[in-house]
Each structure stands twice: as structure tokens, then as C-alpha cells.
Design an enzyme around this catalytic site. Structure first.
Site, PDB file in Angstrom:
ATOM      1  N   GLU A   1       0.806  -1.220   0.000  1.00 67.58           N
ATOM      2  CA  GLU A   1       0.000   0.000   0.000  1.00 67.58           C
ATOM      3  C   GLU A   1       0.839   1.270   0.000  1.00 67.58           C
ATOM      4  O   GLU A   1       0.344   2.359   0.281  1.00 67.58           O
ATOM      5  CB  GLU A   1      -0.971  -0.034   1.182  1.00 67.58           C
ATOM      6  CG  GLU A   1      -1.926  -1.216   1.054  1.00 67.58           C
ATOM      7  CD  GLU A   1      -2.883  -1.364   2.221  1.00 67.58           C
ATOM      8  OE1 GLU A   1      -2.827  -0.540   3.151  1.00 67.58           O
ATOM      9  OE2 GLU A   1      -3.689  -2.306   2.187  1.00 67.58           O
TER      10      GLU A   1
ATOM     11  N   LYS B   1     -15.711  -1.688   2.549  1.00 67.51           N
ATOM     12  CA  LYS B   1     -15.035  -2.249   1.376  1.00 67.51           C
ATOM     13  C   LYS B   1     -16.106  -2.888   0.492  1.00 67.51           C
ATOM     14  O   LYS B   1     -16.615  -3.967   0.822  1.00 67.51           O
ATOM     15  CB  LYS B   1     -14.013  -3.307   1.798  1.00 67.51           C
ATOM     16  CG  LYS B   1     -12.828  -2.773   2.588  1.00 67.51           C
ATOM     17  CD  LYS B   1     -11.954  -3.921   3.066  1.00 67.51           C
ATOM     18  CE  LYS B   1     -10.692  -3.437   3.746  1.00 67.51           C
ATOM     19  NZ  LYS B   1      -9.908  -4.566   4.321  1.00 67.51           N
TER      20      LYS B   1
END
Length: 426
Positions: free
Chosen positions: A205, A338
Site C-alpha cells: 500500500e 469495502k
């Protein structure tokens, strides 16, 4: 009436070099839009099913040709001719077509790709930005970014147990200023790590993945970086953690902190968190306990729930019915959002609305396997989630979301950056 004319899917690549789905929808006026579905590294066991081929001769079994085929046949044949702007109806049809609670037949990657592409195509056909189409006139708030600047756990190959060490730029008047400050801290952190002869390779990330002696050292060096960059620790920029503790727990609900050679029960781990919160300006802890340790979560919520944000990711998996259970038990006070955990945009909206109704904070989130698709940036503004997790200020698949938020802020002539107002409730 604007209807669905054609649908197709293509196997493309995500940021980790794994296959994923790109779905495209063409409407009756020939408007076309596409969407790429993301994929997680640490996943909750109750997430909707991401359909993989399990053919070891292709992509080590991670191909998504079956999911693409489902889009190109079953989904396409059943959705053509439906009204495009009735998102809830189309998403309901997708759910009914699958016939299982977790998209075990079609795959949540197939359903979500189509759901996202449909929303984007409908917005485009109506000549509206996606955030305005999804959120209406109230889509005005730019979220506080939660930037993952040191990676550990399953997001990096190092000795840190906690998965993410994040900064939250709360004390700024605009999103662009908050992002600038965060980028400056990120670059300052790199210099500090270089000075300490630490690795500055990055994780999935975009955060750095150094080797530290324990789980506290990253908090120290990030605090130093914030102050060295010229910002006030805790006032302008606060800290946050994603422990991803479901990756650390055993069958007896003991938590193994291998980096520190410790095994702690839930009460001991909560005591450890309390020590960290007392010493550092930590305002949020995500997945502080295992998704199955509801008793431990109740204790964590009782001990820290009035002091900081406690986010359920693996705990709630963007699922309204599981969130409802947590609400009844007074567990956590925030939920990670999500879309690929649940399967469609409409189901994601349902969960967000339930959370907001019960004063749970919502954090829009990427996955570790991402792409250039910036859908979640629009989604965060559309639903005024107030927070977004989409990595550090590195790696183009993360930057795509930040750049889209900068663009939205410009379109809104500044909009409203929620900043310090985020935690002024209750």
C-alpha cells in the site's frame, strides 16, 4: 428510458500482479463505462466470495476467467434491457441471480464489477460526476485520509506484527493542505529511516516496510517525522493503527506478537493498547481483536470506545446484518467500508446508512490489491463517510484516489474538509 444494452468482462491485472476483473457496461444511448475490482490480502472469513479459477497452470491458480465468463453469460443475459438508473433493482437482480448469501456462484468480483460499471455509466449518461449521482446534493464533504506510511503484518515481509501504521491529518482547512502535509511527513519519514539505516522499500500500500525491534518503534519514528516536517503531533496530525489481529490469533483467542516474542490474551492486549493510546496520539484502532473474539471486542469497546475510534473490518465485513449484531452488543464504534466484501454498490449503501443511523463512523477503504480505478474516492464524497483509507502518498494505484479527491475538491470549489470535526460527536 435508459437501459442496459451490453455487458462484458475482461481479465486484467491488479497492483500486486494478480488477475482481477474489469467489467464494462454499455447503455442504450451508447454510453460506456468500466470498473476494475480490487482484492484483499488479509480477508475476513465472512466476506463475500471472490471467485478464482484455482487452475494452477495459470497465475498460480488465481485467474478470474470463470468470474469473467459469469459476467459475459449469465449476468449479461439477465441484465440486458433493465433500466440503468435503477441501481437498487439491478443490484437486487444480481443478488437473486447468484442465489447465495455470499455470491458463491457468480463471485462477488463479478457482481461488484458490473454494479460499479453500471453506476459509472449511468452517471456519465446523465452528465453528472459519480459522487453527485450516488450522493445527490448533499455530497459535499471531503474525507480525512488515513495514510498507511509504515506497513507490517501480511502487507509486508518484515518483523512488525501490526499491519498498518497510519497518519490522519485532522488539523487542516482543506483536503489539499491535509494531503500536502501528509506527503511531507512521508518524505521526512524516508529520510529518518535512511539515517537509521533502515530499509525504505515499500509494502503493498505504499508505506515503508522497515524492520523494527518491536511494534512501538514505528510510532516513535512516525512521531519524529511529523514534528521534523514542521507539524504538531496530535493536534495537526494524529496516529492510527490497523492491527489486523485476526492474523495474529490462535484457536484459544491468544494473540501472538512474534516481533516482541509475546503471547497475550484479549484483556492483556487491550491493556497494551491502552498504554499505547496514553503515550501516543492514537485516535483510531482497526481490528484490534479477532473477528471471532466478540467477547474480547466487548471488553475493548468498554475500555476504549469512549476515548478513540474502534473500527471493525474483518469483524463486520461491510455486512449490514453483522453490523446490526455489533450495534446490539455495543461493539466497536466505526466500520470499514469495502464494497468487494459485500458484492454490490446497493448493499454497500445499505451498510453505510445503517452505520450512520446508529452513529457509527464509516471509513471508505481500498484493498491491498488495487488498480487505477478511483471509484472509492467518489463513493467517499457521495456518502460523506468522513474518512478514507487508500494507502500512502506513493504507488500510482493509491495516488489515483487522492488525485481524484483533489479534482472533486476543485469541482466543489473547496467543498467541506471535515478535519477535526470528524470526532466531535456523541
Amino acid at each position: 428510458m435508459l437501459t442496459i444494452k451490453d455487458i462484458h468482462a475482461l481479465e486484467v491485472m491488479d497492483s500486486r500482479g494478480n488477475p482481477t476483473i474489469q467489467a464494462s457496461v454499455i447503455l442504450s444511448d451508447n454510453t460506456k463505462a468500466s470498473a476494475i475490482v480490487s482484492s484483499g490480502a488479509s480477508t475476513g472469513k465472512r466476506e463475500a466470495l471472490e471467485l478464482r479459477d484455482n487452475d494452477k497452470t495459470r497465475f498460480l491458480g488465481k485467474g478470474v476467467l470463470r468470474a469473467c465468463e459469469n459476467v459475459n453469460t449469465v449476468i449479461k443475459h439477465n441484465l440486458i434491457g433493465l433500466e440503468a438508473i435503477n441501481q437498487a433493482f439491478v443490484d437486487g437482480r444480481l443478488k437473486a441471480l447468484d442465489g447465495t448469501p455470499n455470491y458463491a456462484n457468480l463471485g462477488a468480483n463479478a457482481s461488484l464489477g458490473v454494479s460499479m460499471a453500471l453506476a459509472r455509466a449511468s452517471a456519465k449518461a446523465l452528465n453528472m460526476p459519480l459522487y453527485r449521482y450516488l450522493g445527490g446534493a448533499n455530497a459535499l464533504t471531503l474525507p480525512v485520509p488515513m495514510l498507511n506510511i509504515i506497513n507490517g503484518g501480511s502487507h509486508a515481509n518484515n518483523s512488525i506484527d501490526f499491519q498498518e501504521y497510519m497518519i490522519m491529518p485532522l488539523g487542516f482547512e482543506s483536503f489539499k493542505e491535509a494531503l500536502r502535509a501528509s506527503a511531507e511527513v512521508y518524505h521526512t519519514l524516508k529520510k529518518l529511516l535512511d539515517e537509521k539505516n533502515q530499509l525504505t522499500s515499500v509494502g503493498d500500500e505504499g508505506g515503508f516496510a522497515p524492520n523494527f525491534k518491536n511494534n512501538v518503534e514505528p510510532l516513535e519514528v512516525i512521531s519524529q517525522a511529523i514534528e521534523k516536517a514542521g507539524y504538531k503531533l496530535g493536534e495537526e496530525i494524529a496516529l492510527a493503527l490497523d492491527v489486523a489481529s485476526s492474523e495474529l490469533v490462535d484457536e484459544h483467542f491468544n494473540y501472538h506478537l512474534k516481533g516482541e516474542n509475546k503471547i497475550l490474551n484479549a484483556q492483556e492486549l487491550v491493556a497494551y493498547y491502552k498504554e499505547l493510546v496514553a503515550k501516543y496520539p492514537i485516535v483510531s484502532i482497526e481490528d484490534g481483536l479477532s473477528e471471532d473474539d466478540w467477547e474480547g471486542w466487548a471488553f475493548l469497546s468498554k475500555e476504549l470506545g469512549r476515548q478513540i475510534q474502534l473500527v471493525g473490518d474483518d469483524l463486520f465485513v461491510t455486512n449490514a446484518s453483522i453490523l446490526q449484531k455489533g450495534i446490539k452488543k455495543n461493539i466497536a464504534n466505526a466500520i470499514l467500508i469495502k464494497p468487494n466484501q459485500i458484492g454490490t454498490i446497493s448493499e454497500t449503501l445499505e451498510t453505510i446508512r445503517l452505520a450512520k443511523h446508529h452513529a457509527y463512523q464509516c471509513v471508505m477503504s481500498h484493498r491491498s490489491g488495487e488498480s487505477e480505478d478511483s471509484f472509492i474516492a467518489d463513493f467517499a464524497v457521495a456518502l460523506n463517510t468522513g474518512e478514507i483509507k487508500t494507502g500512502s502518498t506513493a504507488r500510482s494505484e493509491r495516488i489515483a484516489k487522492y488525485n481524484r479527491l483533489l479534482e472533486i475538491e476543485h469541482e466543489l470549489k473547496g467543498g467541506i474538509y471535515i478535519g477535526k470535526e470528524l470526532f466531535k460527536h456523541g
